[in-house]
Design a protein around this motif. Structure first.
Motif, PDB file in Angstrom:
ATOM      1  N   ASP A 163       0.831  -1.207   0.000  1.00  0.00           N
ATOM      2  CA  ASP A 163       0.000   0.000   0.000  1.00  0.00           C
ATOM      3  C   ASP A 163       0.865   1.257   0.000  1.00  0.00           C
ATOM      4  N   VAL A 164       1.974   1.213   0.751  1.00  0.00           N
ATOM      5  CA  VAL A 164       2.887   2.355   0.776  1.00  0.00           C
ATOM      6  C   VAL A 164       3.499   2.573  -0.606  1.00  0.00           C
ATOM      7  N   ILE A 165       3.881   1.473  -1.253  1.00  0.00           N
ATOM      8  CA  ILE A 165       4.471   1.590  -2.592  1.00  0.00           C
ATOM      9  C   ILE A 165       3.469   2.187  -3.572  1.00  0.00           C
ATOM     10  N   LEU A 166       2.202   1.770  -3.479  1.00  0.00           N
ATOM     11  CA  LEU A 166       1.175   2.271  -4.392  1.00  0.00           C
ATOM     12  C   LEU A 166       0.737   3.692  -4.053  1.00  0.00           C
ATOM     13  N   ASP A 167       0.801   4.060  -2.764  1.00  0.00           N
ATOM     14  CA  ASP A 167       0.365   5.391  -2.352  1.00  0.00           C
ATOM     15  C   ASP A 167       1.403   6.469  -2.648  1.00  0.00           C
ATOM     16  N   LYS A 168       2.691   6.089  -2.622  1.00  0.00           N
ATOM     17  CA  LYS A 168       3.760   7.075  -2.826  1.00  0.00           C
ATOM     18  C   LYS A 168       4.711   6.634  -3.942  1.00  0.00           C
ATOM     19  N   PRO A 169       4.202   6.423  -5.131  1.00  0.00           N
ATOM     20  CA  PRO A 169       5.090   5.961  -6.211  1.00  0.00           C
ATOM     21  C   PRO A 169       6.102   7.015  -6.644  1.00  0.00           C
ATOM     22  N   ASP A 170       5.679   8.292  -6.683  1.00  0.00           N
ATOM     23  CA  ASP A 170       6.596   9.351  -7.104  1.00  0.00           C
ATOM     24  C   ASP A 170       7.737   9.522  -6.120  1.00  0.00           C
ATOM     25  N   TYR A 171       7.408   9.462  -4.844  1.00  0.00           N
ATOM     26  CA  TYR A 171       8.427   9.601  -3.802  1.00  0.00           C
ATOM     27  C   TYR A 171       9.460   8.483  -3.899  1.00  0.00           C
ATOM     28  N   LEU A 172       8.984   7.247  -4.011  1.00  0.00           N
ATOM     29  CA  LEU A 172       9.901   6.114  -4.106  1.00  0.00           C
ATOM     30  C   LEU A 172      10.664   6.129  -5.416  1.00  0.00           C
ATOM     31  N   TRP A 173      10.010   6.496  -6.511  1.00  0.00           N
ATOM     32  CA  TRP A 173      10.696   6.516  -7.793  1.00  0.00           C
ATOM     33  C   TRP A 173      11.830   7.537  -7.799  1.00  0.00           C
ATOM     34  N   GLN A 174      11.606   8.695  -7.214  1.00  0.00           N
ATOM     35  CA  GLN A 174      12.648   9.716  -7.168  1.00  0.00           C
ATOM     36  C   GLN A 174      13.895   9.196  -6.463  1.00  0.00           C
ATOM     37  N   HIS A 175      13.714   8.589  -5.309  1.00  0.00           N
ATOM     38  CA  HIS A 175      14.862   8.088  -4.557  1.00  0.00           C
ATOM     39  C   HIS A 175      15.434   6.816  -5.189  1.00  0.00           C
ATOM     40  N   THR A 176      14.587   6.017  -5.836  1.00  0.00           N
ATOM     41  CA  THR A 176      15.079   4.826  -6.524  1.00  0.00           C
ATOM     42  C   THR A 176      15.988   5.208  -7.677  1.00  0.00           C
ATOM     43  N   TRP A 177      15.610   6.239  -8.417  1.00  0.00           N
ATOM     44  CA  TRP A 177      16.429   6.678  -9.535  1.00  0.00           C
ATOM     45  C   TRP A 177      17.801   7.159  -9.058  1.00  0.00           C
ATOM     46  N   VAL A 178      17.842   7.875  -7.932  1.00  0.00           N
ATOM     47  CA  VAL A 178      19.119   8.359  -7.399  1.00  0.00           C
ATOM     48  C   VAL A 178      20.033   7.181  -7.062  1.00  0.00           C
ATOM     49  N   THR A 179      19.513   6.197  -6.354  1.00  0.00           N
ATOM     50  CA  THR A 179      20.314   5.029  -5.989  1.00  0.00           C
ATOM     51  C   THR A 179      20.743   4.243  -7.225  1.00  0.00           C
ATOM     52  N   THR A 180      19.853   4.104  -8.199  1.00  0.00           N
ATOM     53  CA  THR A 180      20.195   3.382  -9.424  1.00  0.00           C
ATOM     54  C   THR A 180      21.302   4.096 -10.189  1.00  0.00           C
ATOM     55  N   TYR A 181      21.215   5.404 -10.265  1.00  0.00           N
ATOM     56  CA  TYR A 181      22.250   6.178 -10.954  1.00  0.00           C
ATOM     57  C   TYR A 181      23.605   6.019 -10.268  1.00  0.00           C
TER      58      TYR A 181
END
Length: 293
Positions: free
Chosen positions: A77-95
């Motif tokens: 539910d957290v992943i679905l409720d805050k996708p933009d928040y997680l995606w922003q930080h996921t992209w930083v770690t992936t980079y």
């Protein structure tokens, strides 16, 4: 006669003969490839489902308090409720992971080549590499933050240091594993050192190199997150630390799941690259193999 090896006429007809004594298997169809992929993947999928079932059971029966171990539903539910928040930080770690991994691969391959072609460099550099590897990166990460600041540089540096060792060791092993007779033959035929390297040593070292790359790419994720633990205001490490401080265990578990997913995806990409670049290797001959009779 007893002990004599025989081949049925139908088997010979089903397997086309290309050269004397060698039969080439036909390439598998799409259906056969799908069945093979299903055969390889159902066991880990079952284990994954068992783990999620155990996780759900622990949460549903309240064996552990919810603020310590959230339910799978709360985590997703957290992943679905805050996708933009997680995606922003996921992209930083992936980079950070990708950049650190690429640097580690480039420096590792270059260092391995120099060590193989120079005994003096190998004897000098190898103990230093071993010493650098056994030093806990989490212990020296604060120094990198002090020296390089709170930007992206310390995270990339830690990812490089963690991913570098598997690359250089696997590459050195691969370059040294070449058949000496092949090297003697190339020398007899008048090949120059750079020609021997490009035509014999480097291709023969690729199976060992890819084994190290698959280890290094997952370690690079760990290195980037470790750097974010020490000092960062973005990235999955930052998300996990913030969630831990706020006792937001659903977000903490969500960050851990996404971090694991990054490692799995990068591992699969390296695995696919290995299959595409090394179809000739023995471990890849289950698709187009030859048999003798």
């Amino acid at each position: 006669m007893p002990g004599e090896f025989t081949v049925s006429q139908s088997a010979l007809q089903a397997t086309p003969v290309t050269t004397a004594g060698v039969a080439e298997r036909s390439r598998p169809t799409l259906r056969q490839r799908t069945a093979e992929a299903a055969e390889k993947s159902w066991r880990p999928l079952v284990l994954l489902l068992v783990c999620f079932g155990a996780w759900w059971l622990i949460a549903a029966t309240e064996m552990v308090e919810a603020y310590l171990v959230p339910s799978p539903g709360a985590t997703f539910d957290v992943i679905l409720d805050k996708p933009d928040y997680l995606w922003q930080h996921t992209w930083v770690t992936t980079y950070e992971t990708l950049l650190g991994f690429v640097i580690a691969v480039a420096v590792g391959i270059l260092s391995a080549v120099v060590m193989v072609y120079s005994t003096t460099v190998e004897k000098t550099l190898y103990p230093i590499l071993l010493f650098a590897q056994v030093v806990p990166k989490i212990a020296i990460a604060p120094l990198f933050v002090v020296w390089l600041g709170f930007g992206i540089a310390p995270k990339i540096l830690i990812a490089v240091l963690i991913a570098f060792f598997p690359v250089v060791i696997s590459m050195v092993t691969g370059l040294k594993a070449v058949d000496p007779e092949m090297l003697q033959l190339s020398s007899t035929m008048g090949a120059r050192p750079w020609q021997t390297f490009l035509k014999i040593r480097f291709p023969a070292s690729l199976p060992h190199l890819f084994s190290g790359l698959k280890v290094a790419v997952t370690l690079a994720v760990t290195g980037a997150v470790v750097g974010e633990f020490v000092g960062a205001n973005e990235g999955l490490g930052y998300v996990i630390l913030q969630a831990n401080g706020n006792l937001d265990t659903p977000m903490l578990f969500a960050g851990l799941l996404v971090m694991s997913l990054i490692g799995v995806v990068l591992f699969v990409i390296v695995e696919i690259a290995e299959k595409l670049l090394l179809p000739w290797h023995a471990s890849r001959r289950d698709v187009a193999a030859t048999t003798t009779y």
